[in-house]
Scaffold this motif. Structure first.
Motif, PDB file in Angstrom:
ATOM      1  N   ARG A  30      25.026  19.699  94.564  1.00 55.22           N
ATOM      2  CA  ARG A  30      26.386  20.713  93.961  1.00 55.22           C
ATOM      3  C   ARG A  30      26.116  21.091  92.764  1.00 55.22           C
ATOM      4  O   ARG A  30      25.163  20.164  91.793  1.00 55.22           O
ATOM      5  CB  ARG A  30      27.424  20.289  94.030  1.00 55.22           C
ATOM      6  CG  ARG A  30      27.982  19.943  95.687  1.00 55.22           C
ATOM      7  CD  ARG A  30      29.554  19.523  95.826  1.00 55.22           C
ATOM      8  NE  ARG A  30      30.290  20.484  95.288  1.00 55.22           N
ATOM      9  CZ  ARG A  30      31.862  20.476  95.546  1.00 55.22           C
ATOM     10  NH1 ARG A  30      32.365  19.222  95.826  1.00 55.22           N
ATOM     11  NH2 ARG A  30      32.607  21.315  95.232  1.00 55.22           N
ATOM     12  N   ALA A  64      27.161  21.185  89.220  1.00 56.56           N
ATOM     13  CA  ALA A  64      28.271  21.101  88.246  1.00 56.56           C
ATOM     14  C   ALA A  64      28.062  21.814  86.956  1.00 56.56           C
ATOM     15  O   ALA A  64      27.113  21.648  86.351  1.00 56.56           O
ATOM     16  CB  ALA A  64      28.224  19.388  87.911  1.00 56.56           C
ATOM     17  N   TRP A 115      23.418  19.177  87.136  1.00 60.05           N
ATOM     18  CA  TRP A 115      24.636  19.365  86.114  1.00 60.05           C
ATOM     19  C   TRP A 115      24.043  20.222  84.999  1.00 60.05           C
ATOM     20  O   TRP A 115      22.841  19.764  84.503  1.00 60.05           O
ATOM     21  CB  TRP A 115      24.796  17.962  85.412  1.00 60.05           C
ATOM     22  CG  TRP A 115      26.084  18.084  84.465  1.00 60.05           C
ATOM     23  CD1 TRP A 115      25.921  18.744  83.364  1.00 60.05           C
ATOM     24  CD2 TRP A 115      27.223  17.373  84.451  1.00 60.05           C
ATOM     25  NE1 TRP A 115      27.268  18.604  82.546  1.00 60.05           N
ATOM     26  CE2 TRP A 115      27.955  17.628  83.284  1.00 60.05           C
ATOM     27  CE3 TRP A 115      27.823  16.404  85.155  1.00 60.05           C
ATOM     28  CZ2 TRP A 115      29.088  17.230  82.871  1.00 60.05           C
ATOM     29  CZ3 TRP A 115      28.762  15.587  84.912  1.00 60.05           C
ATOM     30  CH2 TRP A 115      29.912  16.140  83.692  1.00 60.05           C
ATOM     31  N   ASP A 175      36.715  15.844  81.993  1.00 59.97           N
ATOM     32  CA  ASP A 175      36.657  15.711  83.326  1.00 59.97           C
ATOM     33  C   ASP A 175      35.515  14.911  83.656  1.00 59.97           C
ATOM     34  O   ASP A 175      34.595  14.817  83.029  1.00 59.97           O
ATOM     35  CB  ASP A 175      36.617  17.037  83.989  1.00 59.97           C
ATOM     36  CG  ASP A 175      37.711  17.987  83.900  1.00 59.97           C
ATOM     37  OD1 ASP A 175      38.684  17.648  83.452  1.00 59.97           O
ATOM     38  OD2 ASP A 175      37.603  19.353  84.056  1.00 59.97           O
ATOM     39  N   ARG A 181      29.092  25.778  96.385  1.00 57.44           N
ATOM     40  CA  ARG A 181      28.322  24.736  96.085  1.00 57.44           C
ATOM     41  C   ARG A 181      28.698  24.302  94.678  1.00 57.44           C
ATOM     42  O   ARG A 181      27.930  23.402  94.050  1.00 57.44           O
ATOM     43  CB  ARG A 181      26.771  25.035  96.125  1.00 57.44           C
ATOM     44  CG  ARG A 181      26.410  25.123  97.790  1.00 57.44           C
ATOM     45  CD  ARG A 181      25.110  25.156  97.833  1.00 57.44           C
ATOM     46  NE  ARG A 181      24.091  24.026  97.167  1.00 57.44           N
ATOM     47  CZ  ARG A 181      22.732  24.292  97.274  1.00 57.44           C
ATOM     48  NH1 ARG A 181      22.219  25.425  97.438  1.00 57.44           N
ATOM     49  NH2 ARG A 181      22.028  23.154  96.555  1.00 57.44           N
ATOM     50  N   ILE A 192      33.189  13.132  87.301  1.00 53.07           N
ATOM     51  CA  ILE A 192      32.566  13.161  88.441  1.00 53.07           C
ATOM     52  C   ILE A 192      32.224  11.681  88.724  1.00 53.07           C
ATOM     53  O   ILE A 192      31.633  11.100  87.968  1.00 53.07           O
ATOM     54  CB  ILE A 192      31.779  14.213  89.041  1.00 53.07           C
ATOM     55  CG1 ILE A 192      30.396  14.005  88.130  1.00 53.07           C
ATOM     56  CG2 ILE A 192      32.298  15.492  89.136  1.00 53.07           C
ATOM     57  CD1 ILE A 192      29.203  15.080  88.469  1.00 53.07           C
ATOM     58  N   TYR A 213      30.930  22.839  91.328  1.00 53.80           N
ATOM     59  CA  TYR A 213      31.865  21.998  90.810  1.00 53.80           C
ATOM     60  C   TYR A 213      32.420  22.293  89.255  1.00 53.80           C
ATOM     61  O   TYR A 213      31.276  22.409  88.518  1.00 53.80           O
ATOM     62  CB  TYR A 213      31.683  20.742  91.181  1.00 53.80           C
ATOM     63  CG  TYR A 213      32.723  19.605  90.781  1.00 53.80           C
ATOM     64  CD1 TYR A 213      33.212  19.079  92.316  1.00 53.80           C
ATOM     65  CD2 TYR A 213      33.122  19.405  89.900  1.00 53.80           C
ATOM     66  CE1 TYR A 213      34.111  18.259  91.981  1.00 53.80           C
ATOM     67  CE2 TYR A 213      34.151  18.454  89.727  1.00 53.80           C
ATOM     68  CZ  TYR A 213      34.566  17.806  90.761  1.00 53.80           C
ATOM     69  OH  TYR A 213      35.681  16.987  90.924  1.00 53.80           O
ATOM     70  N   TRP A 214      33.390  22.846  89.092  1.00 56.03           N
ATOM     71  CA  TRP A 214      33.928  23.347  87.709  1.00 56.03           C
ATOM     72  C   TRP A 214      34.355  22.066  86.719  1.00 56.03           C
ATOM     73  O   TRP A 214      35.201  21.249  87.182  1.00 56.03           O
ATOM     74  CB  TRP A 214      34.769  24.451  87.652  1.00 56.03           C
ATOM     75  CG  TRP A 214      34.455  25.637  88.037  1.00 56.03           C
ATOM     76  CD1 TRP A 214      32.998  26.160  88.035  1.00 56.03           C
ATOM     77  CD2 TRP A 214      35.115  26.778  88.251  1.00 56.03           C
ATOM     78  NE1 TRP A 214      32.874  27.430  88.600  1.00 56.03           N
ATOM     79  CE2 TRP A 214      34.195  27.901  88.456  1.00 56.03           C
ATOM     80  CE3 TRP A 214      36.478  27.334  88.411  1.00 56.03           C
ATOM     81  CZ2 TRP A 214      34.647  29.312  88.909  1.00 56.03           C
ATOM     82  CZ3 TRP A 214      36.789  28.492  88.573  1.00 56.03           C
ATOM     83  CH2 TRP A 214      36.121  29.482  88.928  1.00 56.03           C
ATOM     84  N   TRP A 255      23.551  16.341  92.618  1.00 56.59           N
ATOM     85  CA  TRP A 255      24.059  17.078  91.626  1.00 56.59           C
ATOM     86  C   TRP A 255      22.967  17.610  91.034  1.00 56.59           C
ATOM     87  O   TRP A 255      21.908  17.099  90.510  1.00 56.59           O
ATOM     88  CB  TRP A 255      25.254  16.166  90.823  1.00 56.59           C
ATOM     89  CG  TRP A 255      26.404  15.477  91.650  1.00 56.59           C
ATOM     90  CD1 TRP A 255      26.246  14.436  92.236  1.00 56.59           C
ATOM     91  CD2 TRP A 255      27.566  15.995  91.614  1.00 56.59           C
ATOM     92  NE1 TRP A 255      27.422  14.160  92.817  1.00 56.59           N
ATOM     93  CE2 TRP A 255      28.250  15.082  92.406  1.00 56.59           C
ATOM     94  CE3 TRP A 255      28.163  17.243  91.497  1.00 56.59           C
ATOM     95  CZ2 TRP A 255      29.642  15.335  92.825  1.00 56.59           C
ATOM     96  CZ3 TRP A 255      29.405  17.670  91.882  1.00 56.59           C
ATOM     97  CH2 TRP A 255      30.038  16.604  92.488  1.00 56.59           C
ATOM     98  N   SER A 266      32.952  26.476  84.211  1.00 56.04           N
ATOM     99  CA  SER A 266      33.479  27.717  84.946  1.00 56.04           C
ATOM    100  C   SER A 266      32.531  28.731  84.142  1.00 56.04           C
ATOM    101  O   SER A 266      32.340  29.809  84.778  1.00 56.04           O
ATOM    102  CB  SER A 266      34.881  27.860  85.027  1.00 56.04           C
ATOM    103  OG  SER A 266      35.515  27.803  84.095  1.00 56.04           O
TER     104      SER A 266
END
Ligand code: FE2
Ligand code: FE2
Length: 279
Positions: free
Chosen positions: A107, A109, A84, A136, A128, A138, A130-131, A82, A112
């Motif tokens: 990915r 993070a 972020w 939220d 790739r 993860i 992640y919103w 990740w 959006s």
């Protein structure tokens, strides 16, 4: 006393240091950006050595080569799962493209809107991404990372991170401070310097805070108080352990403090004259 540098953007602190003596499994990639005539702004990224390793923010573009070297000294980028991005300001996304290229298994993070805004500068591989919105979470193997909007933010896409394992709060720009000289730990800063530097930074970075009812702002601070993080890992403060209440009390003073006025052309002329005198 701080002596201004002869140019912007020099990196002063070149080493990494493990935080393992503070909290398990988080390392900091520190740098210090000089602000002529004023001091330094820490610009930190972090690696959370979770089962699914996470890079939090990607440093400054001006520092690209050293940032990538420092990252590689902490972890093989191929192991990152990740990246972020707390928000899409340049001091947090300076090496995002290079990092994603070096870390093909990671990915991205982010909020959006941060992704949308970054996509005006470079073609983001959307598969790739992640919103995340505030609230939220993860799961990254051995811990849960929850997006939390900090009480102060200079960008609408900001999401800090509450790490349930280390009990650290990665606070993006919030809790930042202009400091007189580079420091490895917030404990190394004299109390007066920390207070003055944090309030100055908060006023300069968040001019909207003076339009906010102090009682409403204190409710936002209370949310962090209830989280009770053991560590504050700001993008712009040396790592701070066990000082959360002290830092929240400093931020509570911000809405009623004197608004920041940015230096003007007269100040720039003075800086340039001083630089000429030094060269
Ligand atoms: Fe920012
Ligand atoms: Fe920032």
């Amino acid at each position: 006393m701080f002596v201004p540098n002869n140019r912007f953007g020099m990196r002063r602190l070149k080493r990494n240091f493990p935080l393992d003596h503070l909290i398990s499994g988080v390392e900091v990639l520190p740098s210090h950006f000089p602000i002529p005539g004023v001091g330094f702004l820490a610009v930190n990224a972090f690696v959370i050595k979770a089962k699914e390793p996470v890079l939090v923010d990607t440093g400054m573009g001006i520092d690209s080569e050293e940032f990538m070297k420092a990252l590689e000294s902490i972890i093989d980028p191929h192991e990152l799962k990740w990246v972020w991005v707390t928000h899409d300001d340049a001091d947090h996304t300076g090496n995002i493209q290079k990092v994603l290229e070096a870390a093909p298994n990671a990915r991205l993070a982010a909020n959006s809107l941060a992704v949308l805004r970054m996509s005006t500068a470079w073609p983001i591989p959307m598969h790739r991404v992640y919103w995340l919105n505030s609230g939220d979470s993860i799961r990254v193997g051995d811990r849960k990372l929850t997006a939390v909007r900090p009480p102060l933010f200079d960008n609408p896409t900001t999401i800090g991170i509450c790490d349930n394992k280390s009990e650290a709060f990665f606070s993006a720009d919030c809790f930042g401070a202009i400091i007189p000289s580079p420091a490895q730990n917030a404990d190394d800063l004299p109390k007066g310097d920390l207070a003055q530097g944090m309030i100055s930074w908060a006023c300069g970075d968040n001019p909207w805070v003076h339009m906010v009812e102090p009682s409403a702002f204190s409710q936002a601070l209370d949310k962090i108080r209830q989280m009770a993080p053991k560590m504050i890992l700001s993008g712009h403060l040396p790592p701070s352990q066990g000082k959360t209440e002290q830092l929240l009390e400093l931020l509570a003073r911000v809405p009623t403090s004197t608004p920041f006025v940015a230096p003007d052309q007269i100040a720039l002329n003075q800086i340039l004259n001083q630089m000429r005198g030094e060269s």
